[in-house]
Motif scaffolding. Structure first.
Motif, PDB file in Angstrom:
ATOM      1  N   TRP A 197      -1.584   6.404  -2.422  1.00 32.00           N
ATOM      2  CA  TRP A 197      -3.364   6.380  -3.439  1.00 32.00           C
ATOM      3  C   TRP A 197      -3.616   7.016  -4.643  1.00 32.00           C
ATOM      4  N   GLN A 198      -2.301   7.677  -4.464  1.00 29.17           N
ATOM      5  CA  GLN A 198      -1.731   7.938  -6.324  1.00 29.17           C
ATOM      6  C   GLN A 198      -1.747   7.352  -7.141  1.00 29.17           C
ATOM      7  N   TYR A 226       0.161   8.152   1.017  1.00 31.31           N
ATOM      8  CA  TYR A 226      -0.226   9.145   0.007  1.00 31.31           C
ATOM      9  C   TYR A 226       0.035   8.284  -1.400  1.00 31.31           C
ATOM     10  N   LEU A 258      -6.403   8.399   4.576  1.00 34.70           N
ATOM     11  CA  LEU A 258      -5.227   8.801   4.915  1.00 34.70           C
ATOM     12  C   LEU A 258      -5.106   8.818   6.063  1.00 34.70           C
ATOM     13  N   VAL A 308     -10.070  10.747   0.262  1.00 34.90           N
ATOM     14  CA  VAL A 308      -8.471  10.717   0.088  1.00 34.90           C
ATOM     15  C   VAL A 308      -8.057  11.052   1.309  1.00 34.90           C
ATOM     16  N   PHE A 309      -8.370  12.389   1.931  1.00 37.13           N
ATOM     17  CA  PHE A 309      -8.000  12.323   3.203  1.00 37.13           C
ATOM     18  C   PHE A 309      -8.706  12.189   4.783  1.00 37.13           C
ATOM     19  N   TYR A 324       3.378   9.550   3.962  1.00 40.45           N
ATOM     20  CA  TYR A 324       4.333  10.054   2.898  1.00 40.45           C
ATOM     21  C   TYR A 324       3.811   8.691   1.986  1.00 40.45           C
TER      22      TYR A 324
END
Length: 271
Positions: free
Chosen positions: A110-111, A107, A129, A125-126, A104
């Motif tokens: 990344w956001q 993530y 991650l 992204v995925f 989390y």
């Protein structure tokens, strides 16, 4: 006489819009950073709540490599004050929350950087991650199962057979957690380099050119991260850092952003 036919001109083409959708101001960046940090901290707090009731069990499990390295007949750690076990278990809950919330937190990071990326870069992204999370946990597992069982007996043997250690809960927990987090971060190096090469911030040639500087920087960083100053622990952290830097160069050569013909011509003129 007939008038000459006038040719209709094609409508002017609209300038191509950049793929990056959002351009934030400096203060908007600060507000976005604040929001992501708060969410990351909330994630860590939730992780702490989840592992809070298992602190003692987690501590005893994490300390197994240390306890197995103790001399025969000494299978326990010391504490120097009644408040020390409480503070130790609180620290276990904090770091356990960080480990539990690592996906989390990544993530949220990344956001924060996503608005400055192109659309094709945001699509990864995925995969990134997932890779970053697996490598982080893999680094911690590598340290616990493959490094610590050999590192602690080797460090204990340096003192000599006629010496017996007096190990406290706080000091040994700090040592173990620093090693686990350190190796988790080290295993992230290839992902970080691959990402930076894909967005064009670094290239394989650039990384290879400054390889010697990177080796010095890696050894210095390992010396800072390593809680003890002995060469053995330093090598345990510095060697994987250098190895993953080399893996990052290979990934940058495969996944890196390709130079355009104009960039190649400019490089040739500069030479």
């Amino acid at each position: 006489m007939t008038e000459p036919a006038t040719k209709s001109l094609p409508p002017p083409e609209k300038p191509a819009e950049p793929e990056s959708e959002v351009r934030l101001s400096f203060f908007e960046h600060l507000q976005e950073l604040r929001k992501r940090l708060i969410r990351a901290l909330l994630g860590v707090a939730v992780g702490m709540a989840l592992v809070g009731s298992f602190c003692e069990r987690i501590f005893r499990w994490v300390m197994q490599p240390v306890l197995k390295s103790l001399p025969e007949g000494q299978q326990y750690l010391h504490y120097t004050g009644y408040i020390e076990p409480f503070m130790v278990y609180l620290k276990v809950a904090l770091y356990g929350g960080i480990f539990a919330a690592a996906p989390y937190v990544l993530y949220q990071f990344w956001q924060f950087i996503a608005p400055g990326l192109y659309k094709k870069e945001r699509k990864i992204v995925f995969p990134f991650l997932a890779s970053a999370t697996l490598l982080f946990y893999g680094g911690a597992a590598f340290c616990y199962f493959l490094v610590m069982p050999y590192a602690f007996p080797a460090l204990a043997a340096i003192a000599g057979e006629d010496m017996k250690p007096i190990l406290t809960m706080t000091e040994q927990l700090s040592l173990v957690l620093a090693m686990l987090l350190g190796f988790g971060i080290i295993f992230e190096v290839p992902v970080i380099i691959a990402f930076l090469s894909m967005i064009g911030l670094v290239s394989a040639d650039f990384l290879a050119k400054y390889r010697r500087h990177a080796i010095v920087a890696n050894v210095t960083l390992a010396a800072i991260i390593t809680p003890t100053g002995d060469p053995f622990n330093l090598a345990l952290m510095a060697v994987p850092m250098i190895l993953f830097y080399e893996i990052g160069i290979v990934l940058a050569r495969i996944l890196g952003k390709k130079k355009s013909a104009a960039d190649v011509a400019d490089d040739a003129m500069a030479k």
